[in-house]
Motif scaffolding. Structure first.
Motif, PDB file in Angstrom:
ATOM      1  N   PRO A 198     -70.009  61.238 113.955  1.00  0.00           N
ATOM      2  CA  PRO A 198     -68.869  60.738 114.855  1.00  0.00           C
ATOM      3  C   PRO A 198     -68.309  61.881 115.634  1.00  0.00           C
ATOM      4  N   THR A 199     -68.143  62.976 114.928  1.00  0.00           N
ATOM      5  CA  THR A 199     -67.516  64.143 115.596  1.00  0.00           C
ATOM      6  C   THR A 199     -68.435  64.597 116.660  1.00  0.00           C
ATOM      7  N   GLN A 200     -69.768  64.920 116.349  1.00  0.00           N
ATOM      8  CA  GLN A 200     -70.696  65.369 117.467  1.00  0.00           C
ATOM      9  C   GLN A 200     -71.153  64.295 118.565  1.00  0.00           C
ATOM     10  N   ALA A 201     -70.935  62.994 118.158  1.00  0.00           N
ATOM     11  CA  ALA A 201     -70.968  61.953 119.257  1.00  0.00           C
ATOM     12  C   ALA A 201     -69.896  62.056 120.102  1.00  0.00           C
ATOM     13  N   LYS A 202     -68.554  62.133 119.611  1.00  0.00           N
ATOM     14  CA  LYS A 202     -67.567  62.264 120.512  1.00  0.00           C
ATOM     15  C   LYS A 202     -67.758  63.586 121.446  1.00  0.00           C
ATOM     16  N   ARG A 203     -68.275  64.726 120.883  1.00  0.00           N
ATOM     17  CA  ARG A 203     -68.333  65.882 121.585  1.00  0.00           C
ATOM     18  C   ARG A 203     -69.319  65.568 122.797  1.00  0.00           C
ATOM     19  N   VAL A 204     -70.548  64.761 122.450  1.00  0.00           N
ATOM     20  CA  VAL A 204     -71.597  64.752 123.370  1.00  0.00           C
ATOM     21  C   VAL A 204     -71.084  63.701 124.515  1.00  0.00           C
ATOM     22  N   ILE A 205     -70.071  62.770 124.427  1.00  0.00           N
ATOM     23  CA  ILE A 205     -69.409  62.015 125.326  1.00  0.00           C
ATOM     24  C   ILE A 205     -68.589  62.839 126.355  1.00  0.00           C
ATOM     25  N   HIS A 206     -67.832  63.622 125.434  1.00  0.00           N
ATOM     26  CA  HIS A 206     -67.027  64.663 126.434  1.00  0.00           C
ATOM     27  C   HIS A 206     -67.709  65.574 127.198  1.00  0.00           C
ATOM     28  N   ASP A 207     -68.813  66.082 126.705  1.00  0.00           N
ATOM     29  CA  ASP A 207     -69.714  67.042 127.726  1.00  0.00           C
ATOM     30  C   ASP A 207     -70.265  66.273 128.822  1.00  0.00           C
ATOM     31  N   ALA A 208     -70.810  65.229 128.329  1.00  0.00           N
ATOM     32  CA  ALA A 208     -71.528  64.394 129.414  1.00  0.00           C
ATOM     33  C   ALA A 208     -70.539  63.946 130.502  1.00  0.00           C
ATOM     34  N   LYS A 209     -69.325  63.604 130.231  1.00  0.00           N
ATOM     35  CA  LYS A 209     -68.212  63.280 130.940  1.00  0.00           C
ATOM     36  C   LYS A 209     -67.995  64.298 132.072  1.00  0.00           C
ATOM     37  N   LYS A 210     -67.872  65.594 131.522  1.00  0.00           N
ATOM     38  CA  LYS A 210     -67.699  66.836 132.168  1.00  0.00           C
ATOM     39  C   LYS A 210     -68.806  67.229 133.298  1.00  0.00           C
ATOM     40  N   LYS A 211     -69.809  66.622 132.922  1.00  0.00           N
ATOM     41  CA  LYS A 211     -71.343  66.833 133.577  1.00  0.00           C
ATOM     42  C   LYS A 211     -71.097  65.948 134.847  1.00  0.00           C
ATOM     43  N   ALA A 212     -70.757  64.879 134.406  1.00  0.00           N
ATOM     44  CA  ALA A 212     -70.639  63.537 135.694  1.00  0.00           C
ATOM     45  C   ALA A 212     -69.652  63.867 136.495  1.00  0.00           C
ATOM     46  N   VAL A 213     -68.429  64.481 136.086  1.00  0.00           N
ATOM     47  CA  VAL A 213     -67.483  64.685 137.220  1.00  0.00           C
ATOM     48  C   VAL A 213     -67.883  65.719 138.077  1.00  0.00           C
ATOM     49  N   LEU A 214     -68.452  66.988 137.348  1.00  0.00           N
ATOM     50  CA  LEU A 214     -68.994  68.016 138.235  1.00  0.00           C
ATOM     51  C   LEU A 214     -70.096  67.523 139.233  1.00  0.00           C
ATOM     52  N   ALA A 215     -70.883  66.582 138.803  1.00  0.00           N
ATOM     53  CA  ALA A 215     -71.801  65.938 139.956  1.00  0.00           C
ATOM     54  C   ALA A 215     -71.127  65.086 140.936  1.00  0.00           C
ATOM     55  N   GLY A 216     -69.942  64.656 140.732  1.00  0.00           N
ATOM     56  CA  GLY A 216     -69.013  63.828 141.982  1.00  0.00           C
ATOM     57  C   GLY A 216     -68.705  62.583 141.339  1.00  0.00           C
ATOM     58  N   PHE A 217     -69.023  62.455 140.227  1.00  0.00           N
ATOM     59  CA  PHE A 217     -68.451  60.920 139.774  1.00  0.00           C
ATOM     60  C   PHE A 217     -67.118  61.032 139.043  1.00  0.00           C
ATOM     61  N   THR A 218     -66.070  61.106 139.685  1.00  0.00           N
ATOM     62  CA  THR A 218     -64.625  61.390 139.482  1.00  0.00           C
ATOM     63  C   THR A 218     -64.331  60.043 138.387  1.00  0.00           C
ATOM     64  N   PHE A 219     -64.974  59.136 138.435  1.00  0.00           N
ATOM     65  CA  PHE A 219     -64.553  57.924 137.620  1.00  0.00           C
ATOM     66  C   PHE A 219     -64.248  58.353 136.090  1.00  0.00           C
ATOM     67  N   TYR A 220     -65.348  59.168 135.960  1.00  0.00           N
ATOM     68  CA  TYR A 220     -65.422  59.507 134.546  1.00  0.00           C
ATOM     69  C   TYR A 220     -64.216  60.749 134.076  1.00  0.00           C
ATOM     70  N   ASN A 221     -63.282  60.811 134.948  1.00  0.00           N
ATOM     71  CA  ASN A 221     -62.372  62.011 134.434  1.00  0.00           C
ATOM     72  C   ASN A 221     -61.151  61.338 133.864  1.00  0.00           C
ATOM     73  N   GLY A 222     -61.485  60.530 132.858  1.00  0.00           N
ATOM     74  CA  GLY A 222     -60.426  60.045 132.026  1.00  0.00           C
ATOM     75  C   GLY A 222     -60.861  59.892 130.639  1.00  0.00           C
ATOM     76  N   LYS A 223     -59.944  59.066 130.005  1.00  0.00           N
ATOM     77  CA  LYS A 223     -59.984  58.855 128.692  1.00  0.00           C
ATOM     78  C   LYS A 223     -61.108  57.659 128.013  1.00  0.00           C
ATOM     79  N   GLN A 224     -62.100  57.330 128.896  1.00  0.00           N
ATOM     80  CA  GLN A 224     -62.991  56.475 128.463  1.00  0.00           C
ATOM     81  C   GLN A 224     -63.990  57.008 127.246  1.00  0.00           C
TER      82      GLN A 224
END
Length: 80
Positions: free
Chosen positions: A36-62
């Motif tokens: 579970p902790t690693q899964a949360k970290r992967v989601i967090h890192d993927a969201k950061k990558k998505a925001v850097l790629a221009g998908f600002t929708f993922y800059n939240g607590k989803q």
């Protein structure tokens, strides 16, 4: 980080259905076998990558992220 694959080198049917989704949740990663902790970290890192790629929708607590960025992080190929 690489996802452990079954002995035969293939994901089972349930896992193939999970990784064919366009959006992956933390629960999906746990079903794939990540702790579970690693899964949360992967989601967090993927969201950061998505925001850097221009998908600002993922800059939240989803609790989900696009599968494209998750696959880059855990090191498995996308399923077309």
């Amino acid at each position: 980080m690489c996802l452990k694959i079954e002995k035969e080198g293939r994901l089972n049917i349930m896992n193939r259905n999970l990784i064919s989704k366009p959006i992956i949740t933390c629960e999906d990663l746990i079903q794939l076998g990540l702790p579970p902790t690693q899964a949360k970290r992967v989601i967090h890192d993927a969201k950061k990558k998505a925001v850097l790629a221009g998908f600002t929708f993922y800059n939240g607590k989803q609790n989900f992220a696009p599968s494209k960025f998750i696959f880059e992080i855990i090191g498995i190929a996308e399923v077309a």
